[in-house]
Write a protein that holds these residues in place. Sequence first.
Motif, short mmCIF file in Angstrom:
data_model
loop_
_atom_site.label_atom_id
_atom_site.label_comp_id
_atom_site.label_asym_id
_atom_site.label_seq_id
_atom_site.Cartn_x
_atom_site.Cartn_y
_atom_site.Cartn_z
N CYS A 66 9.78 -27.22 -0.71
CA CYS A 66 9.28 -25.99 -1.34
C CYS A 66 8.12 -26.25 -2.30
O CYS A 66 7.26 -25.38 -2.47
CB CYS A 66 10.41 -25.25 -2.05
N PHE A 126 11.03 -23.82 2.21
CA PHE A 126 12.21 -23.32 1.48
C PHE A 126 13.29 -24.38 1.33
O PHE A 126 14.35 -24.13 0.76
CB PHE A 126 12.78 -22.05 2.14
N LEU A 229 10.38 -20.93 -9.29
CA LEU A 229 10.57 -21.92 -8.23
C LEU A 229 10.75 -23.31 -8.83
O LEU A 229 11.65 -24.06 -8.42
CB LEU A 229 9.38 -21.90 -7.28
N THR A 233 14.18 -25.54 -8.55
CA THR A 233 14.09 -26.88 -7.97
C THR A 233 14.59 -27.94 -8.94
O THR A 233 15.33 -28.86 -8.55
CB THR A 233 12.64 -27.17 -7.55
N ASN A 266 16.01 -20.09 -2.47
CA ASN A 266 14.58 -19.93 -2.21
C ASN A 266 14.30 -18.78 -1.26
O ASN A 266 13.35 -18.01 -1.45
CB ASN A 266 14.00 -21.23 -1.65
#
Length: 401
Positions: A66, A126, A229, A233, A266
């Motif tokens: 991602c 993703f 994001l 992560t 995601n």
Amino acid sequence: MATGIQQTTHSVEAATVLKLLPARPRLLALGEPTHGEDTLLEVRNDLFFPLIEQEGYRTVAIESDCIKGLVVDAYVTSGTGSLDEVMERGFSHGFGASAANRELVRRLRAFNDGRPASDQVRFAGFDGPLEITGAESPRQSLTALHGYLAAHVDAGLLPCGAYTLDQLLGTDDRWTEPAAMMDPSRSAGQSAEAEVLRLLSDDLVALLDAQAPHLIEATSREDLDRARLYGRTATGLLRYHFWMADASPSRMARLIGLRDLMMADNLLALADRGPVLVHAHNSHLQRDKSTMRMWDQPLLEWWSAGALVAARLGDGYGFLATALGTIRHQGVDTPPADTLEGLLYALPQDRCIVDARQLSTALGEMPSAPRVSPWFGYSSLDPAQVAAYDGIVFVKDVPQS
């Protein structure tokens, strides 16, 4: 029986896909039974672009890192970098070497050229920054999240400074230690520093959410989404590393489940900005529980990203599995007649879309054994799960790319 199955088949077209679904889903997923075969990716491209052009899908998400995917997205939306650079730096799992993936990126860039940002197609990986043999350091995502917050919120609200974060992270090779996947004692995931980092990442994500109205105004919703994001992560990687250091019998099943949880989070975030086309291995997208044998481990079971997303979106999630007949260059020859793939292989079409629920009815009580693959890289479909698919894309023969 062949006649009954023939009546469930349709041409491989985007319009056919939508007719199989009760409504246009927010997330429309196409699975594949093996990686690395451009024939299957070409089928994906041929299905996805009419859905982009005619049905308004505006994100393409594939099973790739991602964070690396941000490089591809910048290229397809604004032309940043060169196509060669993007294919080298923007994909994980070796997917950048695929000619069909290159064609996907090229066509997305051509489609977006001259279009306003609101009408452009976005690209996303993703998957987490993970490989089957290990996981990346949380440094990139955690420091990017911290840097975004440090630039836009009061310093007194930050749980730590950049120097403290750097000291706790240490060198990246302690996180990427190759031996850690097989030997939990070699993992840094349950070290004192890692435990502090998990708390700090949680605080940073909480601060991001608490400051969202200000951050949208000070930066943009796009920048905030990117920071989220990074937050997903960082926390996902730290959680994954923690369980890499676990020595219990459920270790591998937990790790596989955590990977798919990162994938699902995601995908749900992408769906919030509009309809998404998704491509990944069947096992990451099916609604039923997924299973896999790995090394000398007992059979592993986990809920896939598709199952997790379907639990949230209901009919807002659509899934087509891909089945195939042969991959002769990998030793996968004509399927036995009593398998699902064998029944489909007897059809006259080289490629078709099968109405999975009608197929399940047509199969009735006829015994259909799962196909046993001689090659570890290919997974056949489970006949017992057919009714949970929205459709099956069947490709008779996959030539060597």
